[in-house]
Design a protein around this motif. Structure first.
Motif, PDB file in Angstrom:
ATOM      1  N   VAL A 126      60.598  32.407  55.959  1.00  0.00           N
ATOM      2  CA  VAL A 126      61.149  33.595  55.293  1.00  0.00           C
ATOM      3  C   VAL A 126      60.762  33.586  53.813  1.00  0.00           C
ATOM      4  O   VAL A 126      60.292  34.592  53.269  1.00  0.00           O
ATOM      5  N   ASP A 127      60.944  32.441  53.157  1.00  0.00           N
ATOM      6  CA  ASP A 127      60.527  32.307  51.755  1.00  0.00           C
ATOM      7  C   ASP A 127      59.040  32.613  51.618  1.00  0.00           C
ATOM      8  O   ASP A 127      58.622  33.329  50.703  1.00  0.00           O
ATOM      9  N   CYS A 128      58.269  32.053  52.541  1.00  0.00           N
ATOM     10  CA  CYS A 128      56.813  32.218  52.477  1.00  0.00           C
ATOM     11  C   CYS A 128      56.432  33.693  52.588  1.00  0.00           C
ATOM     12  O   CYS A 128      55.602  34.187  51.814  1.00  0.00           O
ATOM     13  N   TYR A 129      57.041  34.406  53.537  1.00  0.00           N
ATOM     14  CA  TYR A 129      56.759  35.830  53.719  1.00  0.00           C
ATOM     15  C   TYR A 129      57.028  36.615  52.440  1.00  0.00           C
ATOM     16  O   TYR A 129      56.190  37.392  51.970  1.00  0.00           O
ATOM     17  N   TRP A 130      58.199  36.394  51.834  1.00  0.00           N
ATOM     18  CA  TRP A 130      58.574  37.168  50.654  1.00  0.00           C
ATOM     19  C   TRP A 130      57.746  36.788  49.434  1.00  0.00           C
ATOM     20  O   TRP A 130      57.375  37.654  48.626  1.00  0.00           O
ATOM     21  N   ILE A 131      57.442  35.499  49.279  1.00  0.00           N
ATOM     22  CA  ILE A 131      56.644  35.077  48.135  1.00  0.00           C
ATOM     23  C   ILE A 131      55.214  35.619  48.248  1.00  0.00           C
ATOM     24  O   ILE A 131      54.653  36.106  47.258  1.00  0.00           O
ATOM     25  N   ILE A 132      54.634  35.556  49.440  1.00  0.00           N
ATOM     26  CA  ILE A 132      53.293  36.138  49.641  1.00  0.00           C
ATOM     27  C   ILE A 132      53.314  37.627  49.295  1.00  0.00           C
ATOM     28  O   ILE A 132      52.472  38.128  48.542  1.00  0.00           O
ATOM     29  N   ARG A 133      54.277  38.317  49.864  1.00  0.00           N
ATOM     30  CA  ARG A 133      54.375  39.772  49.666  1.00  0.00           C
ATOM     31  C   ARG A 133      54.501  40.135  48.187  1.00  0.00           C
ATOM     32  O   ARG A 133      53.793  41.024  47.690  1.00  0.00           O
ATOM     33  N   CYS A 134      55.391  39.433  47.485  1.00  0.00           N
ATOM     34  CA  CYS A 134      55.629  39.766  46.076  1.00  0.00           C
ATOM     35  C   CYS A 134      54.527  39.252  45.162  1.00  0.00           C
ATOM     36  O   CYS A 134      54.226  39.872  44.138  1.00  0.00           O
ATOM     37  N   PHE A 135      53.910  38.144  45.522  1.00  0.00           N
ATOM     38  CA  PHE A 135      52.784  37.611  44.750  1.00  0.00           C
ATOM     39  C   PHE A 135      51.607  38.590  44.804  1.00  0.00           C
ATOM     40  O   PHE A 135      51.023  38.944  43.775  1.00  0.00           O
ATOM     41  N   VAL A 136      51.274  39.047  46.008  1.00  0.00           N
ATOM     42  CA  VAL A 136      50.169  39.999  46.168  1.00  0.00           C
ATOM     43  C   VAL A 136      50.509  41.325  45.498  1.00  0.00           C
ATOM     44  O   VAL A 136      49.653  41.960  44.874  1.00  0.00           O
ATOM     45  N   ASN A 137      51.775  41.742  45.608  1.00  0.00           N
ATOM     46  CA  ASN A 137      52.196  42.977  44.941  1.00  0.00           C
ATOM     47  C   ASN A 137      52.054  42.865  43.431  1.00  0.00           C
ATOM     48  O   ASN A 137      51.662  43.828  42.755  1.00  0.00           O
ATOM     49  N   GLN A 138      52.337  41.673  42.883  1.00  0.00           N
ATOM     50  CA  GLN A 138      52.168  41.445  41.449  1.00  0.00           C
ATOM     51  C   GLN A 138      50.698  41.596  41.055  1.00  0.00           C
ATOM     52  O   GLN A 138      50.371  42.198  40.030  1.00  0.00           O
ATOM     53  N   LEU A 139      49.806  41.063  41.888  1.00  0.00           N
ATOM     54  CA  LEU A 139      48.367  41.194  41.615  1.00  0.00           C
ATOM     55  C   LEU A 139      47.937  42.664  41.632  1.00  0.00           C
ATOM     56  O   LEU A 139      47.123  43.096  40.806  1.00  0.00           O
ATOM     57  N   ASN A 140      48.492  43.412  42.569  1.00  0.00           N
ATOM     58  CA  ASN A 140      48.087  44.807  42.753  1.00  0.00           C
ATOM     59  C   ASN A 140      48.766  45.786  41.805  1.00  0.00           C
ATOM     60  O   ASN A 140      48.332  46.933  41.676  1.00  0.00           O
ATOM     61  N   SER A 141      49.826  45.336  41.134  1.00  0.00           N
ATOM     62  CA  SER A 141      50.538  46.243  40.227  1.00  0.00           C
ATOM     63  C   SER A 141      50.457  45.740  38.785  1.00  0.00           C
ATOM     64  O   SER A 141      49.725  46.302  37.962  1.00  0.00           O
ATOM     65  N   LYS A 142      51.158  44.655  38.495  1.00  0.00           N
ATOM     66  CA  LYS A 142      51.204  44.134  37.120  1.00  0.00           C
ATOM     67  C   LYS A 142      49.816  43.777  36.595  1.00  0.00           C
ATOM     68  O   LYS A 142      49.499  44.016  35.423  1.00  0.00           O
ATOM     69  N   TYR A 143      48.981  43.183  37.456  1.00  0.00           N
ATOM     70  CA  TYR A 143      47.663  42.717  37.014  1.00  0.00           C
ATOM     71  C   TYR A 143      46.520  43.648  37.424  1.00  0.00           C
ATOM     72  O   TYR A 143      45.356  43.280  37.305  1.00  0.00           O
ATOM     73  N   ARG A 144      46.867  44.810  37.902  1.00  0.00           N
ATOM     74  CA  ARG A 144      45.841  45.727  38.415  1.00  0.00           C
ATOM     75  C   ARG A 144      44.767  46.044  37.381  1.00  0.00           C
ATOM     76  O   ARG A 144      43.570  46.063  37.698  1.00  0.00           O
ATOM     77  N   ASP A 145      45.171  46.282  36.136  1.00  0.00           N
ATOM     78  CA  ASP A 145      44.210  46.625  35.088  1.00  0.00           C
ATOM     79  C   ASP A 145      43.570  45.391  34.459  1.00  0.00           C
ATOM     80  O   ASP A 145      42.471  45.465  33.911  1.00  0.00           O
ATOM     81  N   SER A 146      44.259  44.259  34.532  1.00  0.00           N
ATOM     82  CA  SER A 146      43.760  43.034  33.890  1.00  0.00           C
ATOM     83  C   SER A 146      42.695  42.326  34.713  1.00  0.00           C
ATOM     84  O   SER A 146      41.708  41.807  34.162  1.00  0.00           O
ATOM     85  N   LEU A 147      42.868  42.263  36.025  1.00  0.00           N
ATOM     86  CA  LEU A 147      41.949  41.504  36.880  1.00  0.00           C
ATOM     87  C   LEU A 147      40.488  41.934  36.745  1.00  0.00           C
ATOM     88  O   LEU A 147      39.595  41.073  36.673  1.00  0.00           O
ATOM     89  N   PRO A 148      40.182  43.255  36.685  1.00  0.00           N
ATOM     90  CA  PRO A 148      38.773  43.660  36.535  1.00  0.00           C
ATOM     91  C   PRO A 148      38.152  43.225  35.203  1.00  0.00           C
ATOM     92  O   PRO A 148      36.924  43.203  35.080  1.00  0.00           O
TER      93      PRO A 148
END
Length: 270
Positions: A126-148
């Motif tokens: 359960v922890d793994c599911y939520w951490i994966i989900r929120c980690f990837v969401n962080q990459l796609n939202s908070k870091y969306r402009d920074s990663l490129p």
């Protein structure tokens, strides 16, 4: 011997004899005893020090918003999280989108790479599911402009550290063909072993995707002789996609030092 060098010597010694981060662990335990967890302080701690493995999942869940800052709500919120996880899994099975033998993640290479690495770090499903989900969401939202922007930053800092090495990459037309997706989109999942990777992800979770740049730079610096001996972009890229694993801990430690050197005292917005 300067104060910094003495501290570095002590850190190396403590690590060798199994007492790495004893004082840091005590400091974190004090932070985790607060009735209302201080997100700012937890971010700052995670930026400055590696998280002890016994507290990593808890700190990540708080920083990623899976758990609220208030201690008294943790048990109830995790009960809801478990129910949501079960509902999603049940719904997928009912519509036969997945079976017991089907991987639980969608067929997305970046997501799968991160999920596979995370499963090695987080035992509870359960922890793994939520951490994966929120980690990837962080990459796609908070870091969306920074990663490129990270490939450009990588070139900038590599030039500062070793301009001759960068010139070699340019001569081989390799700069544009380096494994940026592996490094930055996947956050080194599938490149570094999980024992080293989690120290990098401490920084990503707590607010800095720029640490990824310095891991990439340090990989090049560590394997400079090998890279300089390769004379084509294809050979260089193939090697960097499959670097020797036995150097990974040292690479991450040096990368964090390099990050401090160029970015000063880390804050969770860099």
């Amino acid at each position: 011997m300067t104060e910094d060098s003495q501290r570095n010597f002590r850190s190396v010694y403590y690590e060798k004899v199994g007492f790495r981060g004893v004082e840091e662990k005590k400091s974190l335990e004090i932070l985790l005893k607060d009735d209302r967890l201080d997100i700012e302080k937890l971010c700052t701690f995670s930026q400055r020090f590696p998280l002890p493995s016994m507290y990593r999942a808890l700190v990540w869940k708080v920083l990623l918003g899976i758990l609220p800052p208030h201690h008294e709500s943790h048990a109830q919120v995790m009960m809801y999280r478990k129910e949501q996880y079960s509902d999603v899994l049940h719904a997928l099975r009912v519509v036969r989108f997945v079976s017991d033998a089907t991987p639980q993640e969608p067929e997305d290479e970046v997501f799968l790479a991160i999920a596979k690495a995370m499963e090695e770090m987080v035992e509870d499903s359960v922890d793994c599911y939520w951490i994966i989900r929120c980690f990837v969401n962080q990459l796609n939202s908070k870091y969306r402009d920074s990663l490129p922007q990270l490939p450009k930053a990588f070139e900038q800092y590599l030039n500062l550290e070793d301009s001759r090495l960068l010139s070699h990459l340019k001569t081989c037309s390799a700069v544009s063909k380096l494994p940026y997706d592996l490094w930055f989109k996947r956050c080194f999942a599938g490149c570094l072993p999980e024992s080293s990777l989690q120290r990098v992800w401490d920084k990503v979770v707590s607010g800095s995707c720029k640490i990824l740049v310095f891991v990439a730079v340090e990989i090049l610096l560590t394997f400079k002789i090998k890279v300089m001996a390769l004379n084509s972009a294809e050979k260089i890229t193939k090697f960097l996609e499959n670097i020797p694993q036995d150097s990974s801990d040292a690479i991450v430690s040096k990368a964090i030092d390099l990050w401090h050197k160029h970015c000063g005292t880390p804050v969770h917005s860099a």
